[in-house]
Write an enzyme that holds these catalytic residues in place. Structure first.
Site, PDB file in Angstrom:
ATOM      1  N   GLU A 149       3.715  22.056 -25.429  1.00  0.00           N
ATOM      2  CA  GLU A 149       3.314  23.191 -24.582  1.00  0.00           C
ATOM      3  C   GLU A 149       2.564  24.276 -25.349  1.00  0.00           C
ATOM      4  O   GLU A 149       2.962  25.442 -25.398  1.00  0.00           O
ATOM      5  CB  GLU A 149       4.557  23.758 -23.883  1.00  0.00           C
ATOM      6  CG  GLU A 149       5.206  22.716 -22.969  1.00  0.00           C
ATOM      7  CD  GLU A 149       6.534  23.176 -22.407  1.00  0.00           C
ATOM      8  OE1 GLU A 149       6.705  24.373 -22.147  1.00  0.00           O
ATOM      9  OE2 GLU A 149       7.432  22.318 -22.233  1.00  0.00           O
ATOM     10  N   ASN A 197       2.407  16.997 -26.415  1.00  0.00           N
ATOM     11  CA  ASN A 197       3.200  16.958 -25.190  1.00  0.00           C
ATOM     12  C   ASN A 197       2.956  18.211 -24.362  1.00  0.00           C
ATOM     13  O   ASN A 197       3.050  19.322 -24.873  1.00  0.00           O
ATOM     14  CB  ASN A 197       4.685  16.857 -25.549  1.00  0.00           C
ATOM     15  CG  ASN A 197       5.555  16.544 -24.346  1.00  0.00           C
ATOM     16  OD1 ASN A 197       5.288  15.617 -23.592  1.00  0.00           O
ATOM     17  ND2 ASN A 197       6.601  17.331 -24.150  1.00  0.00           N
ATOM     18  N   HIS A 233       7.298  17.441 -14.803  1.00  0.00           N
ATOM     19  CA  HIS A 233       8.385  18.136 -14.095  1.00  0.00           C
ATOM     20  C   HIS A 233       7.828  18.540 -12.738  1.00  0.00           C
ATOM     21  O   HIS A 233       7.018  19.457 -12.640  1.00  0.00           O
ATOM     22  CB  HIS A 233       8.818  19.393 -14.864  1.00  0.00           C
ATOM     23  CG  HIS A 233       9.558  19.112 -16.135  1.00  0.00           C
ATOM     24  ND1 HIS A 233      10.808  18.530 -16.165  1.00  0.00           N
ATOM     25  CD2 HIS A 233       9.229  19.351 -17.424  1.00  0.00           C
ATOM     26  CE1 HIS A 233      11.211  18.419 -17.421  1.00  0.00           C
ATOM     27  NE2 HIS A 233      10.274  18.905 -18.205  1.00  0.00           N
ATOM     28  N   GLU A 262       8.842  13.624 -19.319  1.00  0.00           N
ATOM     29  CA  GLU A 262       9.956  14.470 -18.847  1.00  0.00           C
ATOM     30  C   GLU A 262      10.070  14.447 -17.320  1.00  0.00           C
ATOM     31  O   GLU A 262      10.351  15.432 -16.676  1.00  0.00           O
ATOM     32  CB  GLU A 262       9.787  15.906 -19.358  1.00  0.00           C
ATOM     33  CG  GLU A 262       9.646  15.987 -20.866  1.00  0.00           C
ATOM     34  CD  GLU A 262       9.582  17.396 -21.403  1.00  0.00           C
ATOM     35  OE1 GLU A 262       9.951  18.331 -20.663  1.00  0.00           O
ATOM     36  OE2 GLU A 262       9.172  17.580 -22.555  1.00  0.00           O
ATOM     37  N   ASP A 264      10.960  14.502 -13.663  1.00  0.00           N
ATOM     38  CA  ASP A 264      12.022  14.793 -12.705  1.00  0.00           C
ATOM     39  C   ASP A 264      11.355  15.374 -11.455  1.00  0.00           C
ATOM     40  O   ASP A 264      10.275  15.959 -11.530  1.00  0.00           O
ATOM     41  CB  ASP A 264      13.127  15.707 -13.255  1.00  0.00           C
ATOM     42  CG  ASP A 264      12.616  16.951 -13.993  1.00  0.00           C
ATOM     43  OD1 ASP A 264      13.282  17.375 -14.959  1.00  0.00           O
ATOM     44  OD2 ASP A 264      11.553  17.482 -13.600  1.00  0.00           O
TER      45      ASP A 264
HETATM   46  O1  G3I Z   1      24.490  25.563 -25.977  1.00  0.00           O
HETATM   47  C1  G3I Z   1      24.018  26.888 -26.226  1.00  0.00           C
HETATM   48  C2  G3I Z   1      25.153  27.846 -26.214  1.00  0.00           C
HETATM   49  O2  G3I Z   1      26.043  27.539 -27.292  1.00  0.00           O
HETATM   50  C3  G3I Z   1      24.591  29.244 -26.376  1.00  0.00           C
HETATM   51  O3  G3I Z   1      25.647  30.162 -26.327  1.00  0.00           O
HETATM   52  C4  G3I Z   1      23.598  29.518 -25.244  1.00  0.00           C
HETATM   53  C5  G3I Z   1      22.991  30.895 -25.378  1.00  0.00           C
HETATM   54  O4  G3I Z   1      21.902  30.859 -26.285  1.00  0.00           O
HETATM   55  O5  G3I Z   1      22.530  28.580 -25.328  1.00  0.00           O
HETATM   56  C6  G3I Z   1      23.001  27.249 -25.148  1.00  0.00           C
HETATM   57  O6  G3I Z   1      21.912  26.402 -25.355  1.00  0.00           O
HETATM   58  C7  G3I Z   1      21.052  26.294 -24.233  1.00  0.00           C
HETATM   59  C8  G3I Z   1      20.694  24.805 -24.169  1.00  0.00           C
HETATM   60  O7  G3I Z   1      19.660  24.586 -23.216  1.00  0.00           O
HETATM   61  C9  G3I Z   1      21.910  23.950 -23.845  1.00  0.00           C
HETATM   62  O8  G3I Z   1      22.296  24.253 -22.533  1.00  0.00           O
HETATM   63  C10 G3I Z   1      19.799  27.152 -24.503  1.00  0.00           C
HETATM   64  O9  G3I Z   1      20.136  28.506 -24.361  1.00  0.00           O
HETATM   65  C11 G3I Z   1      18.738  26.799 -23.486  1.00  0.00           C
HETATM   66  O10 G3I Z   1      17.521  27.480 -23.812  1.00  0.00           O
HETATM   67  C12 G3I Z   1      18.483  25.290 -23.561  1.00  0.00           C
HETATM   68  O11 G3I Z   1      17.499  24.966 -22.613  1.00  0.00           O
HETATM   69  C13 G3I Z   1      16.739  23.781 -22.920  1.00  0.00           C
HETATM   70  C14 G3I Z   1      15.257  24.205 -22.845  1.00  0.00           C
HETATM   71  O12 G3I Z   1      14.431  23.052 -22.966  1.00  0.00           O
HETATM   72  C15 G3I Z   1      14.898  25.151 -23.970  1.00  0.00           C
HETATM   73  O13 G3I Z   1      15.074  24.524 -25.204  1.00  0.00           O
HETATM   74  C16 G3I Z   1      17.064  22.712 -21.875  1.00  0.00           C
HETATM   75  O14 G3I Z   1      18.356  22.164 -22.136  1.00  0.00           O
HETATM   76  C17 G3I Z   1      16.049  21.589 -21.934  1.00  0.00           C
HETATM   77  O15 G3I Z   1      16.239  20.688 -20.835  1.00  0.00           O
HETATM   78  C18 G3I Z   1      14.630  22.144 -21.860  1.00  0.00           C
HETATM   79  O16 G3I Z   1      13.759  21.081 -22.000  1.00  0.00           O
HETATM   80  C19 G3I Z   1      12.354  21.467 -21.999  1.00  0.00           C
HETATM   81  C20 G3I Z   1      11.639  20.581 -22.994  1.00  0.00           C
HETATM   82  O17 G3I Z   1      12.211  20.730 -24.286  1.00  0.00           O
HETATM   83  C21 G3I Z   1      10.144  20.907 -23.008  1.00  0.00           C
HETATM   84  N1  G3I Z   1       9.569  20.787 -21.659  1.00  0.00           N
HETATM   85  C22 G3I Z   1      10.270  21.601 -20.642  1.00  0.00           C
HETATM   86  C23 G3I Z   1      11.746  21.233 -20.599  1.00  0.00           C
HETATM   87  C24 G3I Z   1      12.470  21.987 -19.513  1.00  0.00           C
HETATM   88  O18 G3I Z   1      12.449  23.373 -19.793  1.00  0.00           O
END
Ligand code: G3I
Length: 363
Positions: A149, A197, A233, A262, A264
């Protein structure tokens, strides 16, 4: 008058006559395409999650475990344990592993986001990160989303710590910083396939045009890049599948592979105040699910039509665990192939049928 029997019909009859594939993985193996999904290591201990994953997919990708905020919780250490768990699972079940992602301007750990590093320091940090992570997984991760991105909806480079805020030394020089990170990635693991990507640049629009022009330039100048990831997405059961196929065709004509990375297809669900999503109290709209299935089928068909499209990956596989619910404040969900109880949805049946045709044009 004799009507020539369509080869695809013969393929379908012969395939189904033998023994219809019993899983996405079986059908994908027969069709010569990878079928994958994003994985969370913490869920591998849930038997239904692990069993469905191993049965249905021949490729996995850590959803978050290879991101900076997981691996680099501080500047001087690399925590590979979460992603190593996914790699061990994949090896035990003879699955390929895709890596995601090395360069993204999202979710930086605080020490990086607030470190006030200079461009030379950021260049050293990023080069070291790419080198250490790719060398750790060399021979285990066959393809990487090196960059994720990097462009906005207009096809312009996003401002980012890696580009121009303050960047790694190529601020204002367009895609030069991207070229640099692909060269670092190739040096780190010359055998890995390197992907760019992106989201929202999957059909034909200003963004996909900009991605195409950049990749055309990179290929022309010998920048080590092997493919492009089309995230897909989809915020609803609508898709211009002809435009998707046309975009895949022009990208593969450059000599690049295309991975659907990705996929969905989210649906409107009740807001949090109402019964939990997917619970008995939450009505499931059959029409929505059938439209969703049609979109999934169209994506798989568009990929199978082009031999250069070599992987189809969903972003998770059960509605029980999807990023969409939390990121849409509960207003959207039910985006994946299996429901919250790991039961296949119409979208699963559609993907299995489309993969089972095994129809691939000659390379
Ligand atoms: O697990 C931690 C927790 O311990 C912590 O207290 C909390 C606060 O910071 O964060 C938690 O982690 C979160 C994680 O998901 C697990 O739930 C992160 O905040 C949150 O930002 C993270 O979101 C991920 C997001 O990317 C950002 O990295 C999503 O799971 C994930 O599905 C999403 O995937 C992205 C791809 O990498 C790129 N393309 C878009 C896609 C969807 O946004």
């Amino acid at each position: 008058m004799k009507f020539p029997i369509c080869p695809r019909f013969l393929l379908l009859v012969s395939a189904l006559a033998v023994s219809p594939p019993q899983s996405l993985r079986q059908a994908a193996d027969s069709a010569g395409v990878l079928v994958g999904t994003a994985v969370r290591p913490s869920l591998l201990s849930e038997s239904a999650y692990a069993a469905t994953l191993a049965r249905e997919f021949n490729m996995v990708e850590p959803e978050d475990a290879l991101k900076w905020w997981v691996i680099r919780q501080n500047r001087d250490s690399f925590d590979f344990q979460p992603a190593d768990e996914i790699v061990r699972f994949a090896q035990a079940h003879k699955m390929k592993v895709r890596g995601h992602c090395l360069v993204w301007d999202h979710d930086h750990p605080d020490w990086l986001a607030h470190g006030h590093f200079t461009p030379p320091q950021l260049s050293q940090l990023l080069h070291e990160h790419i080198d250490r992570v790719m060398k750790h997984y060399a021979g285990q991760v066959f393809a990487w989303d090196v960059v994720n991105e990097a462009m906005d909806e207009h096809g312009k480079l996003r401002d980012s710590i890696w580009y121009n805020q303050p960047g790694i030394g190529f601020a204002g020089q367009g895609t030069t910083y991207l070229e640099q990170v692909f060269r670092w990635a190739h040096d780190a693991d010359p055998r890995a396939l390197l992907f760019f990507n992106e989201a929202e640049g999957e059909t034909l629009n200003r963004k996909s045009d900009a991605i195409y022009e950049m990749l055309k330039d990179f290929k022309h100048r010998g920048v080590p890049i092997h493919g492009v990831g089309l995230q897909l997405h989809l915020p609803g059961p609508e898709l211009d599948s002809a435009a998707l196929a046309a975009n895949i065709a022009r990208l593969t004509a450059l000599g690049l592979q295309v991975h659907i990375t990705e996929l969905d297809v989210s649906l409107p669900v009740s807001p949090p105040a109402s019964p939990p999503i997917g619970s008995a109290g939450h009505p499931v709209h059959d029409d929505d699910l059938l439209h969703q299935a049609q979109v999934y089928r169209a994506v798989v068909h568009a990929c199978l039509q082009n031999p250069g499209c070599t992987a189809i990956q969903t972003w998770g596989f059960t509605d029980k665990y999807s990023w969409i619910g939390s990121h849409s404040h509960g207003t959207r969900g039910r985006a994946l192939l299996f429901d919250q109880a790991y039961q296949p949805k119409p979208a699963y049946d559609a993907v299995l049928q489309e993969l089972s045709t095994g129809w691939r044009p000659a390379k």
